[in-house]
Write a protein that holds these residues in place. Sequence first.
Motif, PDB file in Angstrom:
ATOM      1  N   VAL A 131     -12.437  57.606 -48.630  1.00 11.93           N
ATOM      2  CA  VAL A 131     -13.054  56.476 -47.910  1.00 11.93           C
ATOM      3  C   VAL A 131     -12.023  55.372 -47.686  1.00 11.93           C
ATOM      4  O   VAL A 131     -11.946  54.805 -46.589  1.00 11.93           O
ATOM      5  CB  VAL A 131     -14.292  55.938 -48.679  1.00 11.93           C
ATOM      6  N   TYR A 135     -10.968  54.064 -43.992  1.00 13.69           N
ATOM      7  CA  TYR A 135     -11.410  52.738 -43.529  1.00 13.69           C
ATOM      8  C   TYR A 135     -10.418  51.612 -43.838  1.00 13.69           C
ATOM      9  O   TYR A 135     -10.416  50.597 -43.128  1.00 13.69           O
ATOM     10  CB  TYR A 135     -12.781  52.396 -44.123  1.00 13.69           C
ATOM     11  N   ALA A 138     -10.796  47.655 -43.248  1.00 14.52           N
ATOM     12  CA  ALA A 138     -12.094  47.457 -42.575  1.00 14.52           C
ATOM     13  C   ALA A 138     -13.241  47.420 -43.581  1.00 14.52           C
ATOM     14  O   ALA A 138     -14.346  47.013 -43.233  1.00 14.52           O
ATOM     15  CB  ALA A 138     -12.324  48.571 -41.552  1.00 14.52           C
ATOM     16  N   ARG A 141     -15.626  44.369 -44.127  1.00 15.18           N
ATOM     17  CA  ARG A 141     -16.856  44.128 -43.363  1.00 15.18           C
ATOM     18  C   ARG A 141     -17.905  45.212 -43.582  1.00 15.18           C
ATOM     19  O   ARG A 141     -18.920  45.224 -42.911  1.00 15.18           O
ATOM     20  CB  ARG A 141     -16.513  44.014 -41.866  1.00 15.18           C
ATOM     21  N   GLN A 142     -17.617  46.143 -44.490  1.00 13.13           N
ATOM     22  CA  GLN A 142     -18.559  47.235 -44.800  1.00 13.13           C
ATOM     23  C   GLN A 142     -19.020  47.049 -46.245  1.00 13.13           C
ATOM     24  O   GLN A 142     -18.619  47.777 -47.146  1.00 13.13           O
ATOM     25  CB  GLN A 142     -17.869  48.596 -44.627  1.00 13.13           C
ATOM     26  N   GLN A 144     -21.721  47.583 -47.975  1.00 15.85           N
ATOM     27  CA  GLN A 144     -22.403  48.641 -48.728  1.00 15.85           C
ATOM     28  C   GLN A 144     -21.478  49.824 -49.035  1.00 15.85           C
ATOM     29  O   GLN A 144     -21.588  50.442 -50.096  1.00 15.85           O
ATOM     30  CB  GLN A 144     -23.653  49.092 -47.980  1.00 15.85           C
ATOM     31  N   ILE A 145     -20.563  50.100 -48.132  1.00 14.94           N
ATOM     32  CA  ILE A 145     -19.587  51.163 -48.430  1.00 14.94           C
ATOM     33  C   ILE A 145     -18.689  50.709 -49.580  1.00 14.94           C
ATOM     34  O   ILE A 145     -18.399  51.479 -50.503  1.00 14.94           O
ATOM     35  CB  ILE A 145     -18.726  51.500 -47.177  1.00 14.94           C
ATOM     36  N   ALA A 147     -19.460  48.615 -51.928  1.00 17.24           N
ATOM     37  CA  ALA A 147     -20.243  48.651 -53.178  1.00 17.24           C
ATOM     38  C   ALA A 147     -20.287  50.075 -53.736  1.00 17.24           C
ATOM     39  O   ALA A 147     -20.132  50.282 -54.943  1.00 17.24           O
ATOM     40  CB  ALA A 147     -21.659  48.139 -52.918  1.00 17.24           C
ATOM     41  N   ALA A 148     -20.477  51.054 -52.851  1.00 17.15           N
ATOM     42  CA  ALA A 148     -20.542  52.450 -53.306  1.00 17.15           C
ATOM     43  C   ALA A 148     -19.194  52.900 -53.868  1.00 17.15           C
ATOM     44  O   ALA A 148     -19.129  53.532 -54.927  1.00 17.15           O
ATOM     45  CB  ALA A 148     -20.967  53.351 -52.149  1.00 17.15           C
ATOM     46  N   VAL A 149     -18.128  52.550 -53.170  1.00 19.73           N
ATOM     47  CA  VAL A 149     -16.784  52.949 -53.606  1.00 19.73           C
ATOM     48  C   VAL A 149     -16.486  52.365 -54.991  1.00 19.73           C
ATOM     49  O   VAL A 149     -16.025  53.072 -55.895  1.00 19.73           O
ATOM     50  CB  VAL A 149     -15.735  52.492 -52.554  1.00 19.73           C
ATOM     51  N   THR A 151     -18.637  51.248 -57.248  1.00 20.06           N
ATOM     52  CA  THR A 151     -19.560  51.801 -58.254  1.00 20.06           C
ATOM     53  C   THR A 151     -19.091  53.183 -58.718  1.00 20.06           C
ATOM     54  O   THR A 151     -19.028  53.452 -59.927  1.00 20.06           O
ATOM     55  CB  THR A 151     -20.997  51.898 -57.685  1.00 20.06           C
TER      56      THR A 151
ATOM     57  N   PHE B   7      -9.107  51.095 -37.478  1.00 20.92           N
ATOM     58  CA  PHE B   7      -9.923  51.130 -38.697  1.00 20.92           C
ATOM     59  C   PHE B   7     -11.309  50.550 -38.415  1.00 20.92           C
ATOM     60  O   PHE B   7     -12.322  51.090 -38.817  1.00 20.92           O
ATOM     61  CB  PHE B   7      -9.265  50.298 -39.813  1.00 20.92           C
ATOM     62  N   ASP B   8     -11.331  49.414 -37.717  1.00 26.44           N
ATOM     63  CA  ASP B   8     -12.591  48.705 -37.491  1.00 26.44           C
ATOM     64  C   ASP B   8     -13.553  49.491 -36.603  1.00 26.44           C
ATOM     65  O   ASP B   8     -14.759  49.306 -36.674  1.00 26.44           O
ATOM     66  CB  ASP B   8     -12.315  47.332 -36.857  1.00 26.44           C
ATOM     67  N   ASN B  88     -26.772  54.887 -50.075  1.00 25.89           N
ATOM     68  CA  ASN B  88     -26.350  54.393 -51.392  1.00 25.89           C
ATOM     69  C   ASN B  88     -27.405  54.638 -52.462  1.00 25.89           C
ATOM     70  O   ASN B  88     -27.070  55.036 -53.583  1.00 25.89           O
ATOM     71  CB  ASN B  88     -26.021  52.893 -51.328  1.00 25.89           C
ATOM     72  N   PHE B  92     -26.438  56.871 -55.571  1.00 25.06           N
ATOM     73  CA  PHE B  92     -26.464  56.296 -56.929  1.00 25.06           C
ATOM     74  C   PHE B  92     -27.467  57.052 -57.811  1.00 25.06           C
ATOM     75  O   PHE B  92     -27.223  57.242 -59.000  1.00 25.06           O
ATOM     76  CB  PHE B  92     -26.819  54.807 -56.895  1.00 25.06           C
TER      77      PHE B  92
END
Lengths: 188, 113
Positions: A131, A135, A138, A141-142, A144-145, A147-149, A151, B7-8, B88, B92
Amino acid sequence: MEITLRDFLTILHGMGFGALFMLAFSGAIAELYRMSAPGVVARPGGYENALLRLYLAAMVIVAWATVLSGAYIVYRWYRAIPPAGTTDLATFPQRLLMASKTTSGWHSLGMEWKEHVAWLAPIAMTMVAYVFAKYGPALTRQRQIRAAVLTFAIVAFVATGIAGAFGAFLNKFAPVRGGESIILMQGE
Amino acid sequence: MSAQSDFDAIPNGPAAAAILAAGIGSFALGLFATLGDAFPAVGKFFNFYNPTGPLSGVTTSAIVIWLVAWAVLGRSWASRTVSMATVNVLAFLGLLLGVLLTFPPFMDLLQGK
């Protein structure tokens, strides 16, 4: 000064690959957070991104080396079954631990948990490395991604800690021994 | 277009696929470990490599499930933007169950030991 082949490969698995992987976590988590935090003032440059990608890729290789060497080299010696009539269990660590109520928990809880939970780490870190490679900055600005990474990286760290700690205790109470002797240096 | 803009411009689908697949793989690991422990026939099935015992099959099977899930989801979501909140939560949950199902006292609790 000499060491047996099994001792050497057990040390390579735990203190070589495992400890190196564990040590690398602090840097990885700090850098992942720093480079993808939403409030970051200056976006990291191409060199920094490339360096973290390389760092994470190296962690993935070390993580897989740790679990594969553990499962397919050390563990088979750990769980070896002694021939009938064997009374000296020194080279049969699992049987040695299970022979006493005071040590059997090191196998039934320690090894049984360690041998499985450790595999979460390479799966999680492979995802984390992919990931970030995909990304890069970038991720700021992501949310939730990111947060997952983070975690999955933290859970991988905890899983590695559990496996490493039990590995150290297991090797203390019932070390994997035997095999050819490797002479490291001659004594005086 | 600069590398930064490249990337963006990437949709969140590839990341979502990798994250959810990691959750699925983690759950598969815990599930297979528990099943192998609970049922001798399953443990015997997972004995892919005798010196390592059922651990060989439990981990190999979980890795296969993880990689297949990643490949399928990655192909489906390659150019899509998906709900990361849902991904997520599921990932999780898979990770949490994976950790719990590898914990021997929890395995024993499920088996009524």
